[in-house]
Enzyme design. Structure first.
Site, PDB file in Angstrom:
ATOM      1  N   PHE B  50      -1.265  -4.426  -1.774  1.00 60.39           N
ATOM      2  CA  PHE B  50      -0.285  -3.288  -1.122  1.00 60.39           C
ATOM      3  C   PHE B  50       0.180  -4.019   0.497  1.00 60.39           C
ATOM      4  CE2 PHE B  50      -2.815  -0.663  -3.716  1.00 60.39           C
ATOM      5  CZ  PHE B  50      -2.179   0.313  -3.935  1.00 60.39           C
ATOM      6  N   GLU B  51       1.265  -3.604   0.961  1.00 61.47           N
ATOM      7  CA  GLU B  51       1.809  -4.359   1.819  1.00 61.47           C
ATOM      8  C   GLU B  51       1.080  -4.431   3.275  1.00 61.47           C
ATOM      9  OE1 GLU B  51       5.649  -1.577   2.435  1.00 61.47           O
ATOM     10  OE2 GLU B  51       4.855  -2.246   4.228  1.00 61.47           O
TER      11      GLU B  51
END
Lengths: 335, 256
Positions: B50-51
């Site tokens: 996830f960023e």
């Protein structure tokens, strides 16, 4: 150096590293007690027209109490870095706090939907917007943290995100590759919410850190809100855990449940009902005004705000949800 | 064959594209459901990132935010956004899923605004977030989206996120990393890829109940057609069972 292409939007902030060094030269290195109230911290360190950075990610580990206080004290004409800004952005729009924006993720609350009021605030032409991607904006903080005026970056070229930004493309002197030069961003002031800090501002963050390590270093002044105060002995017993050291910090405010209604990893989950209430009430300007008065302008403190939304009982429920305890699972099954 | 809805079909199609032992950068919603389904079926060694900093979590449920605590629940690392994006920039992330209000024939996406006035947009959306970064750096970018002629448009009002830009080799020429770009567009009606030379969107598979004409009628530009267009495979009983019982029991993405 030859500039190939450049963004046409406004560059907010001064990327000159020597100007920043001159400021940092005068910043105190004294390890002294920096405890103060949120009110005092905002009065002292946040001023009209300045550049504001907010830590965390959207509605996760955000310094809600500082943002509410900025609204209550009526700060205006600020510049803001919207680096996956969701509930924080929603608040700053409600307070009409800023009119200059570096935007990468704004107006939305991710899977929850879009903020009608934040959209209207931009659509009415109140704000001068410069676009970036999240990583480009994070890289602006990193350049500042490194004390350089720009960093090479390999994304956004060829898109309107580049065109409506303020980067420039340059050629690598080694390989001939084209890069986007991303200018350093030194916010005048930033606020970050952490899990633990001592009175001097040595801070620990648990879980993901997003861009807060760089933001803390890039910001000229830094307000810390913390779930709890720990002793300096405790900090010294495990120095590896310190993410933000005291010499970056100007104010330390103890604010339990400080990210509410956002999520705080290992502590409490976000209050989804209340966040939905925000999205709903924003559709009706009159109701929204009353809602803001009740929740922010007529609230003296973060404690008062939390008490309006179920107080400690609610916080326990959000803790159950965060920790995925059996209570929460059973409640989930009943739905 | 059991009954299923179009979202379930799209999530299954997306999941099948994810190869075991690869890596994927995802957001909330359908992309996350697809990655979780892949992990629980044919790709147990799919690494999800996830960023905001979550790496290889054991997702207990679908996250509401790409930075909430579920995104690093029992993860191998909870790190920073720069660390995740640097990993993408180095070429270690294989897939990503993105979306937008508009998409053109080269897979360019608009998630910023409708209308041309930048400081007074007709409709303002969130903007890039990490989408432009993921699309610039991940090897294969995919889109899961409903198909209609307004969304599939001749020209995006704003290109937030790069597809193949102007097609051909324009993308690499403008400075983006070589060899990566849009790979699959998965809609309620069809699956598309991009023709190798022109980089134009091309129908490769039609979903059950739809025709090539339906797909073209719901697209604002001319689609290329693969030499052999197949029928998209139905979700299997196992895929549907896992999707409904384990991935999305709250029916947040797949509905009821």
């Amino acid at each position: 150096m030859e500039i190939l292409k450049e963004g046409i939007a406004t560059l907010f902030g001064d990327p000159d590293p020597d100007h920043a060094r001159a400021f940092f030269r005068k910043k105190s290195r004294k390890m002294e007690n920096k405890l103060m109230s949120v009110k005092e911290a905002v009065e002292t360190f946040v001023h009209d027209g300045e550049y504001l950075g907010i830590g965390g990610f959207g509605a996760n580990r955000i310094p809600t109490a500082v943002i509410h206080e900025i609204m209550r004290q009526g700060r205006k004409n600020m510049a803001f870095a919207g680096h996956t800004a969701t509930h924080d952005f929603q608040l700053l729009c409600a307070g009409k706090v800023f009119n200059k924006l570096d935007g990468s993720y704004i107006v939305g609350l991710e899977a929850r939907g879009l903020s009608p009021n934040a959209r209207q605030y931009l659509q009415d032409g109140n704000v001068d917007i410069t676009d970036w991607s999240n990583y480009a904006l994070a890289t602006r903080f990193k350049a500042a943290a490194m004390g350089v005026s720009f960093l090479p970056f390999r994304g956004t070229m060829g898109t309107d995100t580049f065109k409506w930004g303020a980067g420039k493309t340059i050629t690598c002197p080694f390989t001939g590759e084209t890069y986007m030069a991303v200018p350093a961003l030194y916010p005048d002031v930033a606020a970050i919410h952490v899990h633990e800090a001592d009175v001097y501002g040595n801070c620990r963050i648990k879980g993901i850190s997003i861009s807060d390590s760089d933001l803390a270093r890039a910001a000229k002044r830094l307000i810390i809100t913390t779930e709890r105060i720990i002793s300096n002995d405790e900090i010294r017993s495990n120095p590896t855990a310190t993410m933000i050291p005291f010499y970056l910090v100007d104010a330390v405010c103890e604010v339990p449940y400080g990210s509410y209604p956002g999520n705080m990893a290992y502590e409490y989950f976000s209050d989804e009902e209340h966040l939905q209430e925000w999205l709903k009430v924003e559709k009706n300007p009159e109701e929204f005004k009353k809602f803001l008065d009740k929740n922010i302008y007529n609230c003296k403190s973060h404690f008062e705000y939390i008490n309006l939304h179920g107080g400690i009982e609610k916080m326990c429920k959000l803790r159950d949800k965060e920790l995925l305890s059996e209570n929460h699972k059973n409640a989930g099954r009943d739905k | 064959m059991s009954d299923y809805n179009t979202m379930e079909l799209m999530v299954c199609c997306a999941a099948r594209e994810l190869v075991d032992g690869s890596s994927v950068g995802v957001g909330t919603g359908a992309p996350c459901a697809a990655a979780m389904l892949a992990q629980k079926t044919h790709a147990p060694n799919l690494m999800i990132v996830f960023e905001a900093g979550g790496v290889a979590p054991l997702l207990p449920e679908m996250p509401i935010s790409v930075g909430d605590s579920r995104t690093f629940f029992k993860g191998v690392m909870a790190t920073s956004m720069p660390e995740i994006m640097e990993t993408c920039s180095r070429g270690l992330i294989d897939y990503t899923f993105l979306g937008g209000a508009q998409i053109d024939m080269y897979g360019n996406l608009n998630s910023t605004q409708l209308g041309q006035d930048h400081n007074r947009p007709k409709t303002r959306f969130p903007g890039s977030g990490g989408a432009n970064d993921f699309a610039s750096f991940c090897w294969r970018m995919m889109v899961i989206t409903p198909q209609d002629a307004r969304r599939f448009t001749e020209k995006c009002d704003f290109i937030t996120t790069p597809g193949w830009l102007q097609g051909g080799d324009s993308r690499a020429k403008l400075g983006l990393p070589k060899g990566c770009g849009p790979y699959r567009i998965i809609t309620n009606m069809a699956v598309m890829d991009f023709e190798e030379k022109s980089k134009r969107m091309r129908i490769i598979s039609i979903n059950p109940g739809y025709s090539v004409k339906d797909v073209q009628d719901n697209c604002g530009f001319e689609l290329l057609k693969a030499d052999k267009i197949i029928e998209t495979a139905h979700p299997t009983e196992e895929e549907l069972r896992i999707l409904r019982d384990q991935v999305d029991p709250g029916r947040i993405v797949i509905g009821r």
